[in-house]
Design a protein around this motif. Sequence first.
Motif, PDB file in Angstrom:
ATOM      1  N   ARG A  17     -12.590  15.001   4.047  1.00 61.29           N
ATOM      2  CA  ARG A  17     -11.761  15.206   5.225  1.00 61.29           C
ATOM      3  C   ARG A  17     -12.468  16.097   6.244  1.00 61.29           C
ATOM      4  O   ARG A  17     -13.469  16.753   5.953  1.00 61.29           O
ATOM      5  CB  ARG A  17     -10.421  15.855   4.818  1.00 61.29           C
ATOM      6  CG  ARG A  17      -9.557  14.990   3.925  1.00 61.29           C
ATOM      7  CD  ARG A  17      -9.034  13.764   4.627  1.00 61.29           C
ATOM      8  NE  ARG A  17      -8.235  14.112   5.801  1.00 61.29           N
ATOM      9  CZ  ARG A  17      -6.924  14.378   5.745  1.00 61.29           C
ATOM     10  NH1 ARG A  17      -6.282  14.347   4.584  1.00 61.29           N
ATOM     11  NH2 ARG A  17      -6.256  14.664   6.854  1.00 61.29           N
ATOM     12  N   SER A  56      -8.471  10.908  -6.188  1.00 61.93           N
ATOM     13  CA  SER A  56      -7.514  10.878  -5.086  1.00 61.93           C
ATOM     14  C   SER A  56      -6.558   9.710  -5.297  1.00 61.93           C
ATOM     15  O   SER A  56      -6.989   8.597  -5.629  1.00 61.93           O
ATOM     16  CB  SER A  56      -8.239  10.703  -3.747  1.00 61.93           C
ATOM     17  OG  SER A  56      -9.076  11.793  -3.468  1.00 61.93           O
ATOM     18  N   ALA A  72      -4.268  19.155  -2.332  1.00 58.30           N
ATOM     19  CA  ALA A  72      -5.511  18.818  -1.642  1.00 58.30           C
ATOM     20  C   ALA A  72      -6.534  19.904  -1.927  1.00 58.30           C
ATOM     21  O   ALA A  72      -6.287  21.081  -1.671  1.00 58.30           O
ATOM     22  CB  ALA A  72      -5.272  18.701  -0.141  1.00 58.30           C
ATOM     23  N   ASN A 127      -6.617   7.514   3.490  1.00 62.85           N
ATOM     24  CA  ASN A 127      -7.380   8.504   4.246  1.00 62.85           C
ATOM     25  C   ASN A 127      -6.474   9.076   5.327  1.00 62.85           C
ATOM     26  O   ASN A 127      -6.011   8.354   6.216  1.00 62.85           O
ATOM     27  CB  ASN A 127      -8.613   7.852   4.866  1.00 62.85           C
ATOM     28  CG  ASN A 127      -9.468   8.842   5.641  1.00 62.85           C
ATOM     29  OD1 ASN A 127      -9.084   9.326   6.702  1.00 62.85           O
ATOM     30  ND2 ASN A 127     -10.634   9.153   5.105  1.00 62.85           N
ATOM     31  N   GLY A 167      -6.009   6.812  -2.659  1.00 62.77           N
ATOM     32  CA  GLY A 167      -5.179   7.431  -1.630  1.00 62.77           C
ATOM     33  C   GLY A 167      -5.497   6.924  -0.235  1.00 62.77           C
ATOM     34  O   GLY A 167      -6.546   6.327   0.010  1.00 62.77           O
ATOM     35  N   GLN A 176      -5.535  14.691  -3.163  1.00 60.49           N
ATOM     36  CA  GLN A 176      -6.679  14.342  -2.324  1.00 60.49           C
ATOM     37  C   GLN A 176      -7.907  15.182  -2.642  1.00 60.49           C
ATOM     38  O   GLN A 176      -7.805  16.396  -2.842  1.00 60.49           O
ATOM     39  CB  GLN A 176      -6.341  14.570  -0.851  1.00 60.49           C
ATOM     40  CG  GLN A 176      -5.239  13.710  -0.294  1.00 60.49           C
ATOM     41  CD  GLN A 176      -5.047  14.013   1.175  1.00 60.49           C
ATOM     42  OE1 GLN A 176      -4.572  15.076   1.545  1.00 60.49           O
ATOM     43  NE2 GLN A 176      -5.446  13.087   2.029  1.00 60.49           N
ATOM     44  N   ASP A 177      -9.055  14.520  -2.660  1.00 59.06           N
ATOM     45  CA  ASP A 177     -10.334  15.234  -2.649  1.00 59.06           C
ATOM     46  C   ASP A 177     -10.634  15.540  -1.188  1.00 59.06           C
ATOM     47  O   ASP A 177     -10.957  14.648  -0.398  1.00 59.06           O
ATOM     48  CB  ASP A 177     -11.435  14.372  -3.257  1.00 59.06           C
ATOM     49  CG  ASP A 177     -12.808  15.023  -3.142  1.00 59.06           C
ATOM     50  OD1 ASP A 177     -12.870  16.226  -2.808  1.00 59.06           O
ATOM     51  OD2 ASP A 177     -13.809  14.322  -3.377  1.00 59.06           O
ATOM     52  N   ASP A 219      -2.192   8.300  -4.264  1.00 61.31           N
ATOM     53  CA  ASP A 219      -0.841   8.503  -3.763  1.00 61.31           C
ATOM     54  C   ASP A 219       0.096   7.726  -4.677  1.00 61.31           C
ATOM     55  O   ASP A 219      -0.065   6.503  -4.829  1.00 61.31           O
ATOM     56  CB  ASP A 219      -0.700   7.993  -2.327  1.00 61.31           C
ATOM     57  CG  ASP A 219      -1.610   8.737  -1.367  1.00 61.31           C
ATOM     58  OD1 ASP A 219      -1.628   9.975  -1.436  1.00 61.31           O
ATOM     59  OD2 ASP A 219      -2.282   8.082  -0.552  1.00 61.31           O
ATOM     60  N   ARG A 267       0.838  13.273  -3.759  1.00 62.73           N
ATOM     61  CA  ARG A 267      -0.330  12.981  -2.917  1.00 62.73           C
ATOM     62  C   ARG A 267      -1.437  13.938  -3.326  1.00 62.73           C
ATOM     63  O   ARG A 267      -1.359  15.155  -3.080  1.00 62.73           O
ATOM     64  CB  ARG A 267       0.011  13.144  -1.449  1.00 62.73           C
ATOM     65  CG  ARG A 267      -1.175  12.878  -0.503  1.00 62.73           C
ATOM     66  CD  ARG A 267      -0.681  12.547   0.889  1.00 62.73           C
ATOM     67  NE  ARG A 267      -1.700  12.480   1.924  1.00 62.73           N
ATOM     68  CZ  ARG A 267      -2.557  11.484   2.114  1.00 62.73           C
ATOM     69  NH1 ARG A 267      -2.549  10.450   1.275  1.00 62.73           N
ATOM     70  NH2 ARG A 267      -3.419  11.501   3.104  1.00 62.73           N
TER      71      ARG A 267
END
Length: 333
Positions: free
Chosen positions: A170, A274, A267, A295, A293, A165-166, A276, A163
């Motif tokens: 967030r 991003s 992350a 959210n 990915g 993530q950018d 998954d 996983r």
Amino acid sequence: MINVIQIGIGALGKQVLQYLADREGINVVGLVDLNPEMVGKSIGDIADTKNSGVTVQKSLADAINNAPEKPEVAVLTTVSSIEKLVGQVEGVAKAGLHVVSTCEELTFPWEQHPEAAQKIDDICKMNSVTCLGTGVNPGFLMDYLPSAFTSVCQRVDSVTVERVQDASVRRIPFQQKIGAALTHDEFQAKKEDGSLRHVGLPESVDLIAHAMGWNLDENRETLEPVIAKEKITNGYKPIEKGNPAGVEQVGSGFVNGDEKIKLVFRAAVGEEKSYDRITIKGLPNITTEIDGGLNGDVATCAITVNAVRSVTGSTPGLKTMLDVPVPAYFSKV
């Protein structure tokens, strides 16, 4: 219609409340929060919905007494620690309410927190209610979903989930939780005191192992900073080149010395892509990737709402996502 009381109206709780209020088939009949600034506010003051006479109360007892209809389920968006959750679950269970919680350590606590898990299980069985810990991660993406994918496998040799993530998109509390914009010394200090980490990775390893029937020799977790390659300005505050922009955690499960489970959680603000990705080695081999990915904020709130129906259709006790009816989206009950 399922009548729900929500406990905990923080940053995540407010979004969950909005999703609850938007959902046909769910009726929010009570709200609880300890923050004096929240107490007395109406549901319409917090979420984009009509005022129904439901206001935030300082205790569960007050919320139940003021509820326009008898509640069936309590949604707990309060803490990440299962030890801190035990007392909350006890109060809710004694009131006869099923529980859906976003507590990360609750998603599969039997190996990491056996005493607290047993307490919750006993409390819920004594009061004939169901308790479930869920979320996007842990609770779905890095544990439940890969376990479900193995349904079509004759043999599973290993499970890997990545996983990435950018974190710039967030919530600020999430960026802070992963150490974005800290100095190296600050990052190390928070790493050592346990306040800087994605909570729930060991629980996800344990859930997959349980689903596979693997007895782990070791459940190992590592945590290192993701270093900014250049100055980053699209986070909640600027990050200088060479400073931590986020975190990379790896959870590994070993059977007879072989790494059978590998979960990579990365992350960081400014991450280029991003995604998954789930990779299962076995018969057949399976690789699947969600481009962009999921959210995390949207998915966590959505699965929490969808799980409300699942706990009403389960048996008493502490359950994992493997135990309850699939928390699929629903529009009406």
